[in-house]
Scaffold this active site. Structure first.
Site, short mmCIF file in Angstrom:
data_model
loop_
_atom_site.label_atom_id
_atom_site.label_comp_id
_atom_site.label_asym_id
_atom_site.label_seq_id
_atom_site.Cartn_x
_atom_site.Cartn_y
_atom_site.Cartn_z
N ASP A 294 -0.11 18.73 4.95
CA ASP A 294 -1.20 18.99 4.02
C ASP A 294 -1.22 17.92 2.92
OD1 ASP A 294 -3.44 20.34 3.05
OD2 ASP A 294 -2.27 21.85 1.96
N ILE B 60 -1.33 28.46 -13.53
CA ILE B 60 -1.59 27.02 -13.45
C ILE B 60 -2.25 26.58 -12.15
CG2 ILE B 60 0.15 26.34 -15.14
CD1 ILE B 60 2.07 25.71 -12.86
N GLY B 61 -2.39 27.50 -11.19
CA GLY B 61 -3.05 27.10 -9.96
C GLY B 61 -3.09 28.21 -8.93
N VAL C 224 0.16 30.26 -8.72
CA VAL C 224 1.30 29.59 -9.32
C VAL C 224 1.21 29.74 -10.83
CG1 VAL C 224 2.56 27.41 -9.56
CG2 VAL C 224 1.37 27.94 -7.42
N GLY D 194 -3.62 28.79 -4.49
CA GLY D 194 -3.68 28.20 -3.16
C GLY D 194 -4.10 29.25 -2.16
N GLY D 195 -3.96 28.93 -0.91
CA GLY D 195 -4.38 29.83 0.15
C GLY D 195 -3.61 31.14 0.20
N LYS E 217 5.54 30.53 -7.64
CA LYS E 217 4.46 30.84 -6.71
C LYS E 217 4.65 32.27 -6.25
CE LYS E 217 2.25 29.11 -2.49
NZ LYS E 217 2.31 28.01 -1.50
#
Length: 178
Positions: free
Chosen positions: A134, A18-19, A26, A21-22, A41
């Site tokens: 952030d 679903i995603g 996830v 990041g750095g 995650k």
């Protein structure tokens, strides 16, 4: 993105990506033990061997877990599978504020409601010494019940347990932010 496991030992079944990041990816997953949908995650494979990144993910989990607020994503668990650390969080049904804004401006009453909710969430985090660092539309998810703040990957915490009693001391818990 490296291949992710389809399950984590004895409990979590990964369903969909679903995603990203750095630090990691996830996934929407299912907690077999508690019978609920969660988000997991998982740190990227190339970062899993680096102690600094492993500690950063652990500290991210602790930062989120330190705050209880209806507009902050909940952490349920953290662990390690085959040497790769992960965080299990509340699965939030909705869309990011960034995605919503691509369709046009918010109605003023909605914008005010979300602003109040996120401000209240940040105030609560600040009271326990956590600074998100952030805050952006991509880290706010809009749900039927309001806005939820996510991704504490760059969070900073003041006055960690076991730290010096100097209340002005600030300790970076998830990495450098410049």
């Amino acid at each position: 993105m490296s291949a992710a496991p389809t399950a984590l030992p004895g409990r979590y079944r990964l369903e969909t990506h679903i995603g990203s990041g750095g630090m990691g990816d996830v996934y929407k997953a299912f907690d077999e033990r508690l019978g609920r949908t969660v988000a997991i995650k998982i740190i990227r494979e190339q970062m899993a061997s680096n102690p600094a990144f492993r500690e950063r993910l652990t500290r991210e989990a602790r930062a989120i877990a330190a705050v209880s607020h209806p507009h902050i994503c909940n952490v349920y668990d953290s662990g390690e599978h085959d040497g790769t650390p992960y965080i299990v969080m509340e699965y939030i049904e909705g869309e990011t504020l960034a995605d919503r804004l691509r369709r046009g401006a918010l109605k003023p009453p909605d914008a005010v409601q979300y602003a109040i909710q996120i401000t209240d969430a940040l105030t609560t985090a600040h009271r326990v010494g956590i600074t998100h660092r952030d805050l952006k539309p991509g880290n706010i998810i809009l749900t039927r019940s309001g806005a939820k703040l996510v991704d504490f990957g760059l969070a900073q915490q003041r006055n960690l347990p076991n730290a010096a009693a100097d209340f002005t001391q600030t300790v970076g818990i998830t990495g450098e932010h410049r």
